[in-house]
Design a protein around this motif. Sequence first.
Motif, PDB file in Angstrom:
ATOM      1  N   ALA A 398       0.830  -1.213   0.000  1.00  0.00           N
ATOM      2  CA  ALA A 398       0.000   0.000   0.000  1.00  0.00           C
ATOM      3  C   ALA A 398       0.862   1.259   0.000  1.00  0.00           C
ATOM      4  O   ALA A 398       0.535   2.247  -0.662  1.00  0.00           O
ATOM      5  CB  ALA A 398      -0.917  -0.007   1.225  1.00  0.00           C
ATOM      6  N   CYS A 399       1.975   1.222   0.727  1.00  0.00           N
ATOM      7  CA  CYS A 399       2.874   2.389   0.760  1.00  0.00           C
ATOM      8  C   CYS A 399       3.412   2.687  -0.636  1.00  0.00           C
ATOM      9  O   CYS A 399       3.432   3.833  -1.081  1.00  0.00           O
ATOM     10  CB  CYS A 399       4.052   2.139   1.706  1.00  0.00           C
ATOM     11  SG  CYS A 399       3.606   2.160   3.459  1.00  0.00           S
ATOM     12  N   VAL A 400       3.847   1.631  -1.337  1.00  0.00           N
ATOM     13  CA  VAL A 400       4.394   1.826  -2.675  1.00  0.00           C
ATOM     14  C   VAL A 400       3.305   2.334  -3.613  1.00  0.00           C
ATOM     15  O   VAL A 400       3.525   3.260  -4.405  1.00  0.00           O
ATOM     16  CB  VAL A 400       5.015   0.516  -3.206  1.00  0.00           C
ATOM     17  CG1 VAL A 400       5.396   0.655  -4.670  1.00  0.00           C
ATOM     18  CG2 VAL A 400       6.239   0.139  -2.380  1.00  0.00           C
ATOM     19  N   GLU A 401       2.102   1.762  -3.485  1.00  0.00           N
ATOM     20  CA  GLU A 401       1.002   2.209  -4.359  1.00  0.00           C
ATOM     21  C   GLU A 401       0.630   3.660  -4.098  1.00  0.00           C
ATOM     22  O   GLU A 401       0.146   4.362  -4.993  1.00  0.00           O
ATOM     23  CB  GLU A 401      -0.214   1.282  -4.182  1.00  0.00           C
ATOM     24  CG  GLU A 401      -0.027  -0.015  -4.956  1.00  0.00           C
ATOM     25  CD  GLU A 401      -1.058  -1.087  -4.594  1.00  0.00           C
ATOM     26  OE1 GLU A 401      -1.950  -0.791  -3.771  1.00  0.00           O
ATOM     27  OE2 GLU A 401      -0.951  -2.201  -5.134  1.00  0.00           O
ATOM     28  N   ALA A 402       0.878   4.125  -2.878  1.00  0.00           N
ATOM     29  CA  ALA A 402       0.588   5.525  -2.557  1.00  0.00           C
ATOM     30  C   ALA A 402       1.721   6.453  -3.011  1.00  0.00           C
ATOM     31  O   ALA A 402       1.700   7.642  -2.724  1.00  0.00           O
ATOM     32  CB  ALA A 402       0.366   5.674  -1.046  1.00  0.00           C
ATOM     33  N   GLY A 403       2.706   5.895  -3.712  1.00  0.00           N
ATOM     34  CA  GLY A 403       3.819   6.717  -4.193  1.00  0.00           C
ATOM     35  C   GLY A 403       4.986   6.760  -3.227  1.00  0.00           C
ATOM     36  O   GLY A 403       5.820   7.658  -3.301  1.00  0.00           O
ATOM     37  N   GLY A 404       5.043   5.788  -2.326  1.00  0.00           N
ATOM     38  CA  GLY A 404       6.071   5.830  -1.290  1.00  0.00           C
ATOM     39  C   GLY A 404       7.150   4.786  -1.451  1.00  0.00           C
ATOM     40  O   GLY A 404       7.464   4.361  -2.564  1.00  0.00           O
ATOM     41  N   SER A 405       7.693   4.358  -0.316  1.00  0.00           N
ATOM     42  CA  SER A 405       8.857   3.477  -0.311  1.00  0.00           C
ATOM     43  C   SER A 405       8.676   2.364   0.713  1.00  0.00           C
ATOM     44  O   SER A 405       7.971   2.529   1.710  1.00  0.00           O
ATOM     45  CB  SER A 405      10.105   4.293   0.031  1.00  0.00           C
ATOM     46  OG  SER A 405      11.217   3.450   0.270  1.00  0.00           O
ATOM     47  N   ILE A 406       9.355   1.239   0.473  1.00  0.00           N
ATOM     48  CA  ILE A 406       9.273   0.117   1.408  1.00  0.00           C
ATOM     49  C   ILE A 406      10.140   0.330   2.646  1.00  0.00           C
ATOM     50  O   ILE A 406       9.988  -0.367   3.625  1.00  0.00           O
ATOM     51  CB  ILE A 406       9.651  -1.228   0.742  1.00  0.00           C
ATOM     52  CG1 ILE A 406      11.080  -1.176   0.179  1.00  0.00           C
ATOM     53  CG2 ILE A 406       8.643  -1.583  -0.356  1.00  0.00           C
ATOM     54  CD1 ILE A 406      11.579  -2.534  -0.332  1.00  0.00           C
ATOM     55  N   THR A 407      11.051   1.301   2.589  1.00  0.00           N
ATOM     56  CA  THR A 407      11.847   1.569   3.784  1.00  0.00           C
ATOM     57  C   THR A 407      12.342   3.012   3.822  1.00  0.00           C
ATOM     58  O   THR A 407      12.858   3.528   2.829  1.00  0.00           O
ATOM     59  CB  THR A 407      13.032   0.570   3.923  1.00  0.00           C
ATOM     60  OG1 THR A 407      13.832   0.963   5.052  1.00  0.00           O
ATOM     61  CG2 THR A 407      13.899   0.496   2.697  1.00  0.00           C
ATOM     62  N   GLY A 408      12.151   3.641   4.968  1.00  0.00           N
ATOM     63  CA  GLY A 408      12.550   5.037   5.133  1.00  0.00           C
ATOM     64  C   GLY A 408      13.870   5.196   5.844  1.00  0.00           C
ATOM     65  O   GLY A 408      14.581   6.179   5.641  1.00  0.00           O
ATOM     66  N   GLU A 409      14.203   4.241   6.715  1.00  0.00           N
ATOM     67  CA  GLU A 409      15.452   4.390   7.464  1.00  0.00           C
ATOM     68  C   GLU A 409      16.019   3.084   8.003  1.00  0.00           C
ATOM     69  O   GLU A 409      17.134   3.064   8.493  1.00  0.00           O
ATOM     70  CB  GLU A 409      15.237   5.374   8.641  1.00  0.00           C
ATOM     71  CG  GLU A 409      14.107   4.948   9.583  1.00  0.00           C
ATOM     72  CD  GLU A 409      13.818   5.964  10.694  1.00  0.00           C
ATOM     73  OE1 GLU A 409      14.411   7.052  10.665  1.00  0.00           O
ATOM     74  OE2 GLU A 409      13.010   5.652  11.580  1.00  0.00           O
ATOM     75  N   HIS A 410      15.280   1.990   7.926  1.00  0.00           N
ATOM     76  CA  HIS A 410      15.776   0.736   8.496  1.00  0.00           C
ATOM     77  C   HIS A 410      16.572  -0.091   7.489  1.00  0.00           C
ATOM     78  O   HIS A 410      17.295  -0.999   7.878  1.00  0.00           O
ATOM     79  CB  HIS A 410      14.616  -0.113   9.028  1.00  0.00           C
ATOM     80  CG  HIS A 410      13.893   0.521  10.173  1.00  0.00           C
ATOM     81  ND1 HIS A 410      12.731   0.020  10.694  1.00  0.00           N
ATOM     82  CD2 HIS A 410      14.183   1.623  10.909  1.00  0.00           C
ATOM     83  CE1 HIS A 410      12.315   0.800  11.701  1.00  0.00           C
ATOM     84  NE2 HIS A 410      13.183   1.773  11.835  1.00  0.00           N
ATOM     85  N   GLY A 411      16.423   0.201   6.221  1.00  0.00           N
ATOM     86  CA  GLY A 411      17.154  -0.536   5.202  1.00  0.00           C
ATOM     87  C   GLY A 411      16.362  -1.712   4.661  1.00  0.00           C
ATOM     88  O   GLY A 411      15.359  -2.138   5.240  1.00  0.00           O
ATOM     89  N   VAL A 412      16.843  -2.238   3.543  1.00  0.00           N
ATOM     90  CA  VAL A 412      16.196  -3.378   2.883  1.00  0.00           C
ATOM     91  C   VAL A 412      16.690  -4.678   3.505  1.00  0.00           C
ATOM     92  O   VAL A 412      15.904  -5.538   3.904  1.00  0.00           O
ATOM     93  CB  VAL A 412      16.513  -3.365   1.367  1.00  0.00           C
ATOM     94  CG1 VAL A 412      15.946  -4.612   0.688  1.00  0.00           C
ATOM     95  CG2 VAL A 412      15.950  -2.104   0.729  1.00  0.00           C
ATOM     96  N   GLY A 413      18.006  -4.801   3.600  1.00  0.00           N
ATOM     97  CA  GLY A 413      18.620  -5.975   4.215  1.00  0.00           C
ATOM     98  C   GLY A 413      18.160  -7.274   3.578  1.00  0.00           C
ATOM     99  O   GLY A 413      17.969  -7.375   2.364  1.00  0.00           O
ATOM    100  N   MET A 414      18.008  -8.299   4.445  1.00  0.00           N
ATOM    101  CA  MET A 414      17.491  -9.583   3.960  1.00  0.00           C
ATOM    102  C   MET A 414      16.017  -9.698   4.275  1.00  0.00           C
ATOM    103  O   MET A 414      15.381 -10.698   3.983  1.00  0.00           O
ATOM    104  CB  MET A 414      18.252 -10.739   4.627  1.00  0.00           C
ATOM    105  CG  MET A 414      18.063 -10.812   6.129  1.00  0.00           C
ATOM    106  SD  MET A 414      19.004 -12.159   6.892  1.00  0.00           S
ATOM    107  CE  MET A 414      18.072 -13.585   6.360  1.00  0.00           C
ATOM    108  N   GLU A 415      15.483  -8.651   4.891  1.00  0.00           N
ATOM    109  CA  GLU A 415      14.092  -8.693   5.307  1.00  0.00           C
ATOM    110  C   GLU A 415      13.173  -8.317   4.157  1.00  0.00           C
ATOM    111  O   GLU A 415      12.088  -8.876   4.000  1.00  0.00           O
ATOM    112  CB  GLU A 415      13.906  -7.714   6.482  1.00  0.00           C
ATOM    113  CG  GLU A 415      12.511  -7.697   7.053  1.00  0.00           C
ATOM    114  CD  GLU A 415      12.063  -6.307   7.449  1.00  0.00           C
ATOM    115  OE1 GLU A 415      12.865  -5.356   7.365  1.00  0.00           O
ATOM    116  OE2 GLU A 415      10.892  -6.176   7.824  1.00  0.00           O
ATOM    117  N   LYS A 416      13.599  -7.340   3.361  1.00  0.00           N
ATOM    118  CA  LYS A 416      12.716  -6.835   2.315  1.00  0.00           C
ATOM    119  C   LYS A 416      13.315  -6.957   0.924  1.00  0.00           C
ATOM    120  O   LYS A 416      12.781  -6.389  -0.018  1.00  0.00           O
ATOM    121  CB  LYS A 416      12.381  -5.363   2.612  1.00  0.00           C
ATOM    122  CG  LYS A 416      11.538  -5.180   3.870  1.00  0.00           C
ATOM    123  CD  LYS A 416      11.172  -3.728   4.131  1.00  0.00           C
ATOM    124  CE  LYS A 416      12.314  -2.889   4.607  1.00  0.00           C
ATOM    125  NZ  LYS A 416      12.715  -3.089   6.001  1.00  0.00           N
TER     126      LYS A 416
END
Lengths: 467, 385
Positions: A398-416
Amino acid sequence: MRGLIALLGPAKVLGAHDDLLLYEYDGAVDTATPDAVVLPESTSDVAALARFCHEHAVPIVPRGAGTGLSGGAIPVEGGVVVSFGRMARILEIDVPNLRAVVQPGVINLHLSTAVAPHGLYFVPDPSSQKACTLGGNVAENSGGPHTLAYGVTTNHVTGIEVVLSDGTVVRLGGKAVEDEGYDLVGAFVGSEGTLGLVTEITVKLTPLPEDKRTLMAAFPTMDEASETVSAIIAAGIVPSAIEMMDQLATQAVEAAVHAGYPLDAGGILLLEVDGPRDGLDAARARIEEICREHAASEVRVAATALDRERLWAGRKGAFAAMGRLSPDYYVQDGVIPRTRLPDILRLVKDAGVRHRLRVANVFHAGDGNLHPLILFDSRLGPGELERAKAAGLEILTACVEAGGSITGEHGVGMEKNCYMPLQFQPPDLAAMRRLKSAFDPAGLMNPGKIFPTPSRCREFAFASTAP
Amino acid sequence: MATVARTIPADPAECAGLLVEAAGDRRTVRIIGSGTKSYLGDVGPTDVELSTERLAGVIDHVPADLTVTLGAGTRMADVAAALARVGQFLPLDPPHADAATIGGVIAANSNGFWRARYGGVRDLLIGTSTALTDGTIARAGGRVVKNVAGYDLDKLLVGSLGTLGVIVEATLKVLPLPEKSDGLVARFDRPADAFGTAHAVVRAPSRVDACVVERSAEGSWILAVQSRGGGPTVDRALRDARREVSTRHGDATDLGDDLRPMREFPARAIDGALVRVSLPLAASAAFADSAVGLESFAALVVDVASGIARVHLVNDDDAVLRDAEALLLAARMVAGAGRIERRAEHLRSRLLTWPNRPNGDFLMRRIKDAFDPAGILEPGRSAFA
């Protein structure tokens, strides 16, 4: 193991099973055991280690304090974890140039404490700042509540020394605001340990603001709190921080920290304005007025430094306080344009209901950086974490569909990393791989992070992004 | 410069198509916005000149999100006008401000004096779309102010001078227009007083928007201070600045808020050579002192708040060359960096933009090769070549 000990000496290498177990987790939910842990004491140790790993094609995983929230320090593909706990010296405090030069293991808050006598501080203040390291901050491009007005880590780093995966040592940038050629410092910050190992960091120091005003405002609902955020920005005020908390989070925080937040509020805002003393009271008054116009049931202004500390203690202790509500939580870090807050928060709530999980919200409302804390109980079986992750994925989508991002400060890592194709098309990821191949052609730096990996991302239909 | 063909793509897809075609034919490409900074780099003749003229306009602007998405060819003046209609502004004040395009400002990392207060291009840019030579369009960042998903390729593009791809779209942070703007100008006899005052102003708790020292050909040292914000904040900042000026026996007059002449210094420096250096903050006074002692010294403008200094040298060719090299060396001695930003046309062959390789040049070369394997984009605009 024997080779590593011969290279660096037994005091800098851990290989016993019990020792390795201490390095199999970070602040997130995934774990993996390293083959060995190295505790370097100098750049030359790091370079020697990198040459060794390069020769033997062993993955290298850098680690600071292990407070990361995306599994960045987890050796998902095995290899050597490089823990920077012994490279923790502040090398130089350069007051005339407003810079400090530090080793990567220096703890974030220790730097601000060390430079405070000079009337200076290091701006990024992640909630983990009492424990997290500056090397980790560089890797993750960490933020914090006060980044709304002053920027995140990348805006405060001007130079780095990096050991590449083949052992080459390179210095990029310095104390000046820019260097000639490509901005490699900018490209490196936030690369999550996948481009190289940072062995020295030059950061900006900022004069402490002359004064601050801190307010807590309670609203009947999260909608009213969200609309207040947009109204404050629209009024031309850019506070140094705007944090939001829902009722569930407030209850947990109050039980743990006694910050004095009203328990009956549907949503709470914690706001701060800082800068020159003149004008602060006018800004505070205007904020109070806007809060009241949006049905705030209570607006409390911190009268003393102690009051302010108490209000902030609640916010900074919020993640830890979740233990009061649930044995486990899974925190998401999606970002949305702030005008979309009300509808996305409703969607977050629905996702929790659908997956039969409680969700607490405590986040950086000013820059639209959500932190839904999805509460679960792993003792009830593996299905709990799976449901938490499923709810998390719905929220990020939903965040991406709203024009946003999957991470703001925690990083992608192996989680995302499997979620990256939600936000980026194959050409976008291919461009990122070009940068990766320039820094780490052997692909040994922190493998299995950021980019979707075929083995782990198979279940995601959208994960077809081979290089 | 002999250019064989000028092409003006109508949209990003056409732009990417032109690039893949050029790469296939090994035709070199020069990218042009409105051409205000064509003097940058050691540019030779190229086969194609690609104009971003039609990639212009405001693509998206949600005022309450404080972000704006622009076509690369949008002129800064048009950006300012569009934002002003809703009481906002893009806090970038680069030279050539009226004609420059946002794509050119990003590609050239063209900053002004507001940098220390609001951040530079690298700090305000949050998203890009870039046409690459393989015909793809790569997006980086996004439209939200906080975003750490994937590598920060936006940073790589800032100052890349078109060598990696053609920026076709950019999203930047914007701010509410300040309610008041004011400033002062002070004259000093001694550089130590001008810089001492400037450093005190920069460190003062009342934050200023710009703090610049200039030395004109006539020989006096001029300090300009600008403050913008709420009324009480601006009044306080100027009060503090005036106090610092009088402590050091300067003579302060009102500036209004016009820093344009100082900002447009690079636009005026068309003869001789213009050296631009980036210095540790405290090093600018000594650098300025050594610059004025040079035989070719003509004028100097220092953004004291950011440590960016520009020196204009005018003299016979040999003296200009000698002094330009001396200035770059002086910058390196204090761990700064620099370039020959501009020079008279006839000096191009004798005075390279980057006589010294930057740190990490081997990484830059690999990045360039990864993004533009055929090497068609902006030959001569790479600091590491």
